[in-house]
Scaffold this motif. Structure first.
Motif, PDB file in Angstrom:
ATOM      1  N   ASP A 102      -1.257  -6.692   0.735  1.00  0.00           N
ATOM      2  CA  ASP A 102      -0.265  -6.070   1.611  1.00  0.00           C
ATOM      3  C   ASP A 102       0.796  -5.357   0.779  1.00  0.00           C
ATOM      4  O   ASP A 102       0.736  -5.339  -0.451  1.00  0.00           O
ATOM      5  CB  ASP A 102       0.354  -7.110   2.567  1.00  0.00           C
ATOM      6  CG  ASP A 102       1.136  -8.189   1.833  1.00  0.00           C
ATOM      7  OD1 ASP A 102       1.440  -7.986   0.624  1.00  0.00           O
ATOM      8  OD2 ASP A 102       1.428  -9.230   2.435  1.00  0.00           O
ATOM      9  N   ARG A 103       1.793  -4.793   1.506  1.00  0.00           N
ATOM     10  CA  ARG A 103       2.792  -3.996   0.820  1.00  0.00           C
ATOM     11  C   ARG A 103       3.721  -4.849  -0.047  1.00  0.00           C
ATOM     12  O   ARG A 103       4.456  -4.340  -0.883  1.00  0.00           O
ATOM     13  CB  ARG A 103       3.590  -3.159   1.817  1.00  0.00           C
ATOM     14  CG  ARG A 103       4.368  -3.949   2.822  1.00  0.00           C
ATOM     15  CD  ARG A 103       5.179  -3.030   3.744  1.00  0.00           C
ATOM     16  NE  ARG A 103       4.367  -2.096   4.510  1.00  0.00           N
ATOM     17  CZ  ARG A 103       4.284  -0.783   4.237  1.00  0.00           C
ATOM     18  NH1 ARG A 103       4.937  -0.274   3.206  1.00  0.00           N
ATOM     19  NH2 ARG A 103       3.552   0.010   4.998  1.00  0.00           N
ATOM     20  N   ASN A 104       3.671  -6.175   0.120  1.00  0.00           N
ATOM     21  CA  ASN A 104       4.475  -7.073  -0.712  1.00  0.00           C
ATOM     22  C   ASN A 104       3.691  -7.568  -1.929  1.00  0.00           C
ATOM     23  O   ASN A 104       4.118  -8.511  -2.595  1.00  0.00           O
ATOM     24  CB  ASN A 104       4.963  -8.263   0.125  1.00  0.00           C
ATOM     25  CG  ASN A 104       5.890  -7.847   1.243  1.00  0.00           C
ATOM     26  OD1 ASN A 104       6.771  -6.991   1.034  1.00  0.00           O
ATOM     27  ND2 ASN A 104       5.704  -8.421   2.422  1.00  0.00           N
ATOM     28  N   ALA A 147       1.710   1.050  -4.508  1.00  0.00           N
ATOM     29  CA  ALA A 147       2.729   1.799  -3.765  1.00  0.00           C
ATOM     30  C   ALA A 147       2.231   3.201  -3.427  1.00  0.00           C
ATOM     31  O   ALA A 147       2.462   3.709  -2.310  1.00  0.00           O
ATOM     32  CB  ALA A 147       4.022   1.859  -4.581  1.00  0.00           C
ATOM     33  N   LEU A 150      -0.153   3.094  -0.465  1.00  0.00           N
ATOM     34  CA  LEU A 150       0.520   2.877   0.816  1.00  0.00           C
ATOM     35  C   LEU A 150       1.252   4.129   1.272  1.00  0.00           C
ATOM     36  O   LEU A 150       1.346   4.405   2.473  1.00  0.00           O
ATOM     37  CB  LEU A 150       1.493   1.702   0.690  1.00  0.00           C
ATOM     38  CG  LEU A 150       0.838   0.330   0.473  1.00  0.00           C
ATOM     39  CD1 LEU A 150       1.893  -0.726   0.128  1.00  0.00           C
ATOM     40  CD2 LEU A 150       0.060  -0.091   1.717  1.00  0.00           C
ATOM     41  N   GLU A 151       1.767   4.896   0.315  1.00  0.00           N
ATOM     42  CA  GLU A 151       2.491   6.116   0.671  1.00  0.00           C
ATOM     43  C   GLU A 151       1.545   7.235   1.085  1.00  0.00           C
ATOM     44  O   GLU A 151       1.862   8.044   1.957  1.00  0.00           O
ATOM     45  CB  GLU A 151       3.344   6.567  -0.509  1.00  0.00           C
ATOM     46  CG  GLU A 151       4.510   5.634  -0.803  1.00  0.00           C
ATOM     47  CD  GLU A 151       5.235   6.015  -2.084  1.00  0.00           C
ATOM     48  OE1 GLU A 151       4.847   7.053  -2.685  1.00  0.00           O
ATOM     49  OE2 GLU A 151       6.154   5.288  -2.488  1.00  0.00           O
ATOM     50  N   LYS A 153      -2.005   7.535   2.452  1.00  0.00           N
ATOM     51  CA  LYS A 153      -3.180   6.825   2.963  1.00  0.00           C
ATOM     52  C   LYS A 153      -4.492   7.498   2.594  1.00  0.00           C
ATOM     53  O   LYS A 153      -5.524   6.837   2.432  1.00  0.00           O
ATOM     54  CB  LYS A 153      -3.081   6.696   4.481  1.00  0.00           C
ATOM     55  CG  LYS A 153      -1.873   5.902   4.959  1.00  0.00           C
ATOM     56  CD  LYS A 153      -1.847   5.863   6.481  1.00  0.00           C
ATOM     57  CE  LYS A 153      -0.618   5.125   6.979  1.00  0.00           C
ATOM     58  NZ  LYS A 153      -0.565   5.093   8.470  1.00  0.00           N
ATOM     59  N   ALA A 179      -5.778   2.792   1.009  1.00  0.00           N
ATOM     60  CA  ALA A 179      -5.076   2.113   2.105  1.00  0.00           C
ATOM     61  C   ALA A 179      -5.937   2.081   3.357  1.00  0.00           C
ATOM     62  O   ALA A 179      -6.718   3.014   3.626  1.00  0.00           O
ATOM     63  CB  ALA A 179      -3.752   2.807   2.389  1.00  0.00           C
ATOM     64  N   LYS A 188      -2.734  -2.165   4.863  1.00  0.00           N
ATOM     65  CA  LYS A 188      -3.048  -2.945   3.657  1.00  0.00           C
ATOM     66  C   LYS A 188      -3.783  -2.038   2.666  1.00  0.00           C
ATOM     67  O   LYS A 188      -4.226  -0.943   3.021  1.00  0.00           O
ATOM     68  CB  LYS A 188      -3.895  -4.174   4.001  1.00  0.00           C
ATOM     69  CG  LYS A 188      -3.165  -5.220   4.836  1.00  0.00           C
ATOM     70  CD  LYS A 188      -4.046  -6.415   5.072  1.00  0.00           C
ATOM     71  CE  LYS A 188      -3.270  -7.508   5.777  1.00  0.00           C
ATOM     72  NZ  LYS A 188      -2.734  -7.096   7.082  1.00  0.00           N
TER      73      LYS A 188
END
Length: 542
Positions: A102-104, A147, A150-151, A153, A179, A188
Motif C-alpha cells: 500500500d501507499r504506506n 511513490a 502511485l502517482e 498509475k 499500481a 496498491k
C-alpha cells in the motif's frame, strides 16, 4: 431489443386428464443474454379458457428480463469464483515473488514464493514494512519507485535491488512494479520480483573477465587493433597507440589504410599485393607478413610484423583483429647477423687464402728440399766431373813435363818449342776447363741462366780434341776429327763444350792402346749431329 411474447391456443384431445377442460392458453418469451443469444424460454399457461392480455405480456417480458439478469449474475459469480481460485493458484504457485504494497509501504499480501525464498513466515511479512526485506542501500530507491507508481498509475517501473533473507543474505532481484486497485477501490502497488543472483554473478564474472581481458589487452606488448567490416578501426590498445604515436580515441573510426598502412618506405602506395586486411574480412582468411611498414602520425615509419585474423560471429565475419610488432631491432639484428656472416665469409676466405699460401709454401719447401737434395747430388756430380775432366788435362801436362825432364838434353830447339807449345796449350785448356766447369756448376745450382747462341761446332770439337791430345798420345791413341766446315748450332756454349769433352774423355779412358777415336760433326735436317766413335769396351745396352 427483445422478442415479443407469443400467445397460443391449444385444443386438448380426449386423452386429457381433465375432461372438463377442452382448451388452454400458452404465452411464451425467449430468454435473451446480453449478446442476444437465446438461453431458453419462459412460458405461462391458462386453464380457465381465457386469453392472455397486454398486461400479461408485459408481466412475462419483465419476468424474463429479471430472470436472465439473475442467471447471468449467478454465472458471473461462478466464473469470478473460478477465476479467483485460478488467480490465487497462479499467485501462490508463481515461481516469482509477488507483493501487494500500500501507499504506506506496508505489505498487504505475498505469495508462497516470498516465504520460501526469503525464509520468513507469513506473520513476519504481512502488514510489515516493505523496506524490511531490502538492503539499507536500496531503501531510497524502493521508496521513490513505489511513490512514482502511485502517482502515475499507467507507469510500469523496472529496477534491480538487493533483498535480504531472514538469515541476512543478500539476493539480487529484478523488480517490475505497477499500481492497481483492489475490489474496494484502494490503490496498491503490485511488485513482482525475480531472483537474478545467478545472472548478477554471471554478469559480475563477465565483468571481471571483461576487465581482465581489458588488462590483458592494455598490458600486451604487441599492438592490437580491431577493425569493422569496412576496415575502420574500432579498438586500439595502448601499445598500438604508442607505436604509431596516435591517441587511441583519434584512431577510432579511421581507415587503417589511410593513416597507418598506406605507403612503402619509398612513399609509394601498397599496390603490388592484395589488401590483407580487407581480404581477411571478405574471405575469412588469416594473413601474416613481416616485410611491410607502418607509418606514425609524425610521418616516420617502422618495419612491422603483423597477423590479421577474422572475427566470426554466427559463421559471419563481423570484423578483424590485427596484432603487430615493431621489428626495427630485429631488422637491425638481422642486418648485424648478415654483416657478421659476410665478415665470417671474408675471414674464411682469408683463412683459405692463408691455408693455400701455407700449402704453397709447404709445397715450395718440399720442392726446396728436393732441390737441396738435387743440389747435393749435383755437388757430388760436380766434384766427380772436376776429378774426371781435370785428370786428363793434368795427366797430359804431367806427361809432357815428365818427358821433357827426362829427355831435355836430346831435344832440339824445334822440339822444345813444340813441347812447350803443347804444355802451354794444355795449361790454357785446363784454365778454360775450370772456367767452363764453374759455369756449369752455376747452371746446375740455378745461379746462371741458360743462354743459347749460334756456335761453330767445328771450333768446339777441334778445341776439345786439342785439349785431350796429350792424354791420347800417352795411351798411343789417335784422335781423328771429321767435322764439316760449316756446322753452326744454336745452343749454350758451356753446356755443349762440357758434353763434347766428356764424350772424348770417356772414349780415351775406355779405349785400348793404338786404337783410333773418331769425332764427327755433320748437318742433317736442319740439325747438327755430333758423335764420338771408339773401339773400347763400350756401355751395356741394359
Amino acid at each position: 431489443t427483445y422478442y415479443k411474447p407469443v400467445s397460443v391456443n391449444v385444443n386438448l384431445n380426449e386423452s386429457s386428464r381433465d375432461p372438463e377442460i377442452k382448451t388452454f392458453e400458452w404465452l411464451g418469451i425467449p430468454l435473451l443474454k446480453q449478446d442476444n443469444s437465446v438461453l431458453g424460454t419462459l412460458v405461462m399457461q391458462k386453464y380457465d379458457g381465457t386469453k392472455f392480455n397486454e398486461d400479461d405480456k408485459k408481466l412475462i417480458s419483465f419476468a424474463a428480463r429479471q430472470l436472465i439478469l439473475s442467471i447471468e449474475k449467478k454465472n458471473a459469480e461462478i466464473i469470478l469464483q473460478r477465476n479467483e481460485k485460478q488467480l490465487r493458484n497462479l499467485f501462490d504457485k508463481n515461481p516469482l515473488m509477488i507483493f501487494s504494497v500500500d501507499r504506506n509501504l506496508l505489505i498487504q499480501n505475498a505469495n508462497n514464493q516470498v516465504f520460501e525464498e526469503l525464509g520468513y513466515s507469513k506473520d513476519e511479512i504481512i502488514k510489515q514494512s516493505f523496506l524490511k526485506i531490502y538492503s539499507s542501500k536500496d531503501h531510497k530507491l524502493i521508496s521513490d519507485n513505489i511513490a512514482r507508481c502511485l502517482e502515475n498509475k499507467a507507469d510500469k517501473l523496472t529496477w534491480n535491488a538487493r533483498k535480504l533473507t531472514k538469515d541476512g543474505d543478500e539476493i539480487w532481484t529484478k523488480e517490475i512494479a505497477s499500481a492497481t486497485e483492489d475490489y474496494a477501490g484502494n490503490l496498491k502497488v503490485l511488485v513482482v520480483s525475480e531472483n537474478i543472483n545467478e545472472h548478477v554473478d554471471a554478469d559480475r564474472r563477465l565483468s571481471d573477465l571483461s576487465h581482465f581481458n581489458e588488462l590483458l589487452l592494455n598490458s600486451a606488448a604487441e599492438g592490437i587493433l580491431g577493425l569493422d567490416i569496412n576496415g575502420k578501426i574500432i579498438f586500439a590498445n595502448p601499445s598500438a597507440s604508442e607505436m604509431v604515436e596516435w591517441e587511441a580515441e583519434d584512431l577510432i573510426g579511421k581507415s587503417i589504410h589511410e593513416i597507418i598502412h598506406n605507403l612503402d618506405p619509398e612513399g609509394k602506395p601498397y599496390k603490388e599485393r592484395p589488401n590483407a586486411f580487407l581480404d581477411t574480412i571478405k574471405n575469412k582468411t588469416t594473413h601474416f607478413r613481416n616485410d611491410e611498414y607502418f607509418w606514425k602520425r609524425t610521418g616516420k615509419f617502422f618495419p612491422a610484423a603483423y597477423k590479421c585474423n577474422p572475427i566470426i560471429e554466427n559463421d559471419k565475419v563481423v570484423g578483424a583483429v590485427i596484432t603487430f610488432q615493431d621489428i626495427s631491432e630485429q631488422k637491425k639484428a638481422e642486418e648485424e647477423i648478415r654483416r657478421y656472416i659476410k665478415e665470417i665469409e671474408h675471414n674464411k676466405n682469408l683463412i683459405q687464402k692463408n691455408a693455400d699460401e701455407l700449402t704453397e709454401l709447404n709445397k715450395k719447401l718440399i720442392e726446396s728440399e728436393g732441390k737441396l737434395t738435387e743440389m747435393n747430388q749435383n755437388k757430388d756430380r760436380f766434384f766427380s766431373i772436376i776429378s774426371h775432366d781435370l785428370r786428363s788435362p793434368f795427366t797430359s801436362l804431367l806427361g809432357f813435363s815428365e818427358y821433357m825432364a827426362k829427355y831435355s838434353d836430346d831435344f832440339t830447339g824445334e822440339e822444345l818449342k813444340e813441347y812447350a807449345t803443347h804444355m802451354y796449350q794444355a795449361t790454357k785448356n785446363i784454365l778454360n776447363l775450370l772456367e767452363n766447369l764453374l759455369q756449369w756448376s752455376r747452371v746446375q745450382t740455378g745461379r746462371i741462366e741458360f743462354i743459347p747462341e749460334n756456335l761453330d761446332m767445328k771450333e768446339i770439337i777441334l778445341g776439345a780434341v786439342e785439349l785431350y791430345q796429350g792424354n791420347a798420345i800417352n795411351k798411343q791413341i789417335e784422335l781423328a776429327a771429321e767435322v764439316d766446315d760449316y756446322s753452326i748450332a744454336f745452343a749454350d756454349k758451356n753446356m755443349i763444350e762440357t758434353v763434347v769433352r766428356n764424350l772424348i774423355s770417356n772414349a780415351i779412358k775406355f779405349s785400348n792402346p793404338k786404337d783410333k777415336i773418331y769425332i764427327r760433326s755433320m748437318k742433317k735436317d736442319d740439325k747438327i749431329y755430333v758423335e764420338v766413335e771408339d773401339t773400347g769396351i763400350g756401355i751395356s745396352e741394359s
